[in-house]
Design an enzyme around this catalytic site. Structure first.
Site, PDB file in Angstrom:
ATOM      1  N   TYR A 487     -14.816  -0.564  -8.556  1.00 42.18           N
ATOM      2  CA  TYR A 487     -14.901   0.037  -7.220  1.00 42.18           C
ATOM      3  C   TYR A 487     -16.348   0.472  -6.946  1.00 42.18           C
ATOM      4  CZ  TYR A 487     -13.805   2.748  -3.076  1.00 42.18           C
ATOM      5  OH  TYR A 487     -13.786   3.231  -1.784  1.00 42.18           O
ATOM      6  N   SER A 568     -11.469  -2.789  -0.819  1.00 40.33           N
ATOM      7  CA  SER A 568     -12.205  -1.922   0.099  1.00 40.33           C
ATOM      8  C   SER A 568     -13.690  -1.950  -0.270  1.00 40.33           C
ATOM      9  CB  SER A 568     -11.615  -0.510   0.053  1.00 40.33           C
ATOM     10  OG  SER A 568     -12.003   0.227   1.167  1.00 40.33           O
ATOM     11  N   ASP A 659      -4.895  -3.281   9.268  1.00 39.19           N
ATOM     12  CA  ASP A 659      -5.875  -2.501   8.518  1.00 39.19           C
ATOM     13  C   ASP A 659      -6.875  -1.941   9.531  1.00 39.19           C
ATOM     14  OD1 ASP A 659      -7.751  -1.367   6.916  1.00 39.19           O
ATOM     15  OD2 ASP A 659      -7.960  -3.063   5.551  1.00 39.19           O
ATOM     16  N   HIS A 701      -4.393  -0.955   5.180  1.00 34.90           N
ATOM     17  CA  HIS A 701      -5.416  -0.916   4.137  1.00 34.90           C
ATOM     18  C   HIS A 701      -4.812  -0.792   2.743  1.00 34.90           C
ATOM     19  CE1 HIS A 701      -9.613  -0.660   3.116  1.00 34.90           C
ATOM     20  NE2 HIS A 701      -9.451   0.455   2.447  1.00 34.90           N
TER      21      HIS A 701
END
Length: 731
Positions: A487, A568, A659, A701
């Site tokens: 991430y 993301s 999203d 999302h």
């Protein structure tokens, strides 16, 4: 690098119209944006493009033999009872529970811990396909009322409703256009504070979650039970700062309303307070006035984060990173706002992750130590250590207790622990961690697996922690499939959690799965976060590529058997890494990624991310972004390295039509660009690996996704991965 398992091709990539007339001038640099038309989700042309991509992806997935077996196995393992951490209001206990394959978790109430649990609210009854989810809830102090927020199709937009707890009857209250809000009741249970945005221009006609307009002008309101939303009392607004985010919360003693104001995703906020107990005519008196609540400003700079932990009248205890990048606990008296004292100073190495006031004058403290949780009980007044609480290596994912409670509930999970809720009686001399509920997965035996943590040197020598999970006694001969997840942004830490689908990969594909704790996250506090943001964003990609190279050199896997995955900000990570080093990876899965670094700030809540990414409106920041923006750095590797037969790894970009956090246009524009540059623009392109998009309908999302959609998506993406890595099925 070719994939191990060739699919039957050639692929019939949709031809997407290129509009070469769209050119933007960024500080004298001309940047073309030929797929700007893909930014409007409502046009027939965009819908046609999406349908053609869906067909292409289906034709690829039909050839992925492991997909159906994965779906069956994931479904089997998913079918087990799950519980959240309970919380107490009045004399009642509330918790979420899923029997196994229910689309959404169900909210239960118990009148005592030994009492029979009753269904209070079942979101599964609110839609046939399970796409209405319960996203937030708050019970009034006397436990008479439940205020709860519902979201449709995974959108961030929420509608708040109210019910009576005793007879489960619905109240008429309905509050619309709520987003990024909490619900905080006043102690008289007459109403609650919440935040909302003005209704979008189209109002009633808009399919909430598909619009891309910027979210601006959030306002704080007080809603009195039984009244129409139009009569809500406006408590705070700031039209001069339309991008600010607000949060209103009532202190545990019911006396103060605290207003937190954020300008971005950075962990810094202003903090104002209002003594609602001393308003001459109470909150209702403000209905007659047009003024805002009389807030006093305790912190009026965006210089640090301030989170209230407890207060004794005017004396407040806060968790803060002010002059303490690893966080500390401080105390201030509102009567002497310049005199702050440290209660728990910043630790040398560990990050002070949370603090909860319990049992009068004690608190439960959690630290993050090399990405592993440490739990302690400390004295609220002095900060002195009273007890260490014994927990395994893993993550604490919920501490439920209030100051008047002597019993706390603590949620725990790890890579090999599906979930434990501990009951801890802090009032006893030696607090004991008693198992209150344990989640067990039928057919899963943790003794067959092992978890290793390694520290991998990055390009600049910084040691990057990485967890590696696999079956025991596997020979490290480089022959195994491997999934590497990352991430690296927004101060978010990736800590150990249980995943059914990843366990299925280790069991039936012989795979390792790995979590790289790259810079940009919060694993080592604010310095670690800042070392992977703004001008230093490239560190994230260097860290992740170094983690991949370590897995190859240490014999866990080899390039063509290594799949990378992220969502993301992690989708951006994957997009940037395949552009920079396509030779290192055998497959790439990028979920809901931020792919257009020059325009992200123009849509929904994208303006909040400039704290991590910068903004292309500023010349210096544009020059950071253009270097790594996934959309603007797709190159033909075979032209850059004519001596090597290089191509991009098989890639799946995943997005969803509702999203409204990272809008689908990011993935659609990158998909069109990659297919054009790599696959369709040359008569004989060496790119034989597929570049496809998985576009989910009635989903957002990620939050609120029904169980079946989660299972189907996991089966599709890991089925694709298994095919591309040539992973064979192990019974």
């Amino acid at each position: 690098m070719g994939s191990l398992y060739a699919l039957e091709g050639p692929f019939d990539y949709p031809i997407a119209r290129r509009d070469d007339s769209v050119v933007d001038d960024y500080h004298g640099v001309k940047i073309s944006d030929p797929y700007r038309w893909l930014e409007d989700p409502d046009t027939e042309e965009v819908k046609d493009f999406v349908q053609k991509q869906v067909k292409l992806t289906e034709s690829v997935l039909e050839q992925c033999e492991a997909k159906d077996k994965l779906r069956d196995e994931i479904t089997k393992l998913f079918d087990h009872p799950r519980y959240d951490v309970p919380f107490k209001r009045g004399n009642k206990y509330f918790y979420n529970h899923n029997t196994g394959l229910q689309a959404q978790n169900v909210l239960y109430v118990q009148h005592s811990l030994e009492g029979e649990a009753e269904v209070l609210l079942d979101p599964n009854s609110l839609s046939e396909d399970g796409t209405v989810s319960l996203t937030m809830l708050s019970v009034s102090e006397d436990a008479k009322y439940l205020a709860y927020g519902l979201s449709s199709s995974g959108s961030d937009w929420v509608t708040i409703k109210v019910m009576r707890v005793e007879d489960k009857s619905a109240e008429p209250d309905t509050l619309s256009w709520v987003k990024f809000s909490g619900i905080s009741w006043t102690h008289d249970s007459k109403g609650f504070f919440y935040c909302r945005y003005p209704a979008p221009r189209d109002g009633e006609n808009v399919d909430a979650g598909t619009e891309t307009d910027s979210n601006l002008n959030q306002e704080l309101y007080y809603h009195l039970l039984g009244t129409d939303q139009s009569e809500d009392i406006l408590c705070w607004k700031d039209p001069e700062n339309p991008k600010h985010f607000l949060g209103g919360s009532v202190t545990d003693d019911g006396k103060y309303l605290l207003l937190s104001i954020w300008e971005s995703c950075d962990p810094v906020n202003k903090l104002y307070y209002c003594d609602i107990s001393s308003l001459p005519e109470g909150l209702e008196g403000f209905r007659k006035k047009n003024g805002l609540l009389p807030f006093l400003k305790l912190i009026d700079l965006f210089d640090a984060r301030y989170e209230a932990i407890a207060n004794d009248d005017t004396v407040f205890t806060f968790l803060t990173n002010k002059d303490a990048p690893k966080y500390k606990l401080v105390r201030v008296d509102l009567k002497e706002p310049s005199n702050w004292i440290d209660v728990i100073p910043e630790a040398e190495k560990d990050v002070l992750e949370s603090a909860h006031a319990v049992n009068g004058n004690q608190m439960i403290i959690s630290y993050l130590s090399d990405v592993k949780y440490v739990l302690q009980i400390r004295d609220l007044k002095t900060g002195s250590l009273l007890h260490q609480l014994p927990i395994d290596i893993g993550s604490v994912h919920g501490i439920s207790a209030r100051r008047e409670d002597s019993v706390a509930f603590i949620g725990f999970t790890s890579f090999l622990t599906p979930g434990i809720v501990y009951q801890c009686n802090i009032g006893t001399e030696v607090p004991e961690m008693k198992i209150f509920r344990e989640i067990s997965v039928p057919g899963f035996d943790r003794s067959g697996y092992e978890v290793t943590q390694v520290f991998v040197p990055s390009k600049d020598g910084t040691k990057i922690p990485m967890f590696i999970v696999g079956r025991k006694n596997i020979n490290l001969d480089g022959s195994h499939p491997c999934l590497l997840y990352g991430y690296g942004g927004f101060n978010i830490s990736l800590t150990p959690t249980f995943s059914v689908s990843r366990i299925v990969l280790t069991r039936h594909l012989g795979a390792f799965f790995c979590i790289a704790n790259i810079r940009g996250g919060g694993e080592y506090g604010e310095e670690w976060h800042k070392a992977g943001s703004l001008s230093k964003k490239q560190n994230c990609f260097d860290d992740f590529i170094s983690a991949a190279e370590y897995l190859i050199s240490a014999g866990y896997t080899q390039s063509r058997k290594l799949c990378i995955e992220g969502g993301s900000n992690g989708g951006l990570l994957i997009g940037a890494c395949i552009n920079q080093r396509p030779d290192v990876f055998g497959c790439a899965l990028a979920h809901v990624g931020v792919m257009d670094m020059l325009r992200f700030h123009k849509f929904t809540v994208g303006h909040a991310w400039t704290s991590d990414y910068g903004c292309s409106d500023k010349e210096e920041e544009f020059h950071w972004q253009i270097k790594y923006s996934p959309l603007h750095n797709v190159r033909r590797p075979w032209e850059q390295h004519p001596d090597q037969p290089l191509q991009y790894p098989p890639t799946m970009l995943l997005t969803a039509d509702h999203d409204d956090r990272v809008v689908p246009l990011h993935s659609l524009k990158l998909l069109a660009t990659m297919q054009y540059v790599l696959c369709t623009s040359l008569v004989k392109s060496p790119q034989t690996n597929p570049i496809i998009g998985r576009i989910e309908c009635k989903a957002g999302h990620g939050a609120g996704r029904p169980t079946q959609k989660m299972i189907d998506e996991a089966a599709d993406r890991y089925g694709f991965m298994a095919k591309m890595l040539g992973a064979s099925w192990i019974e």
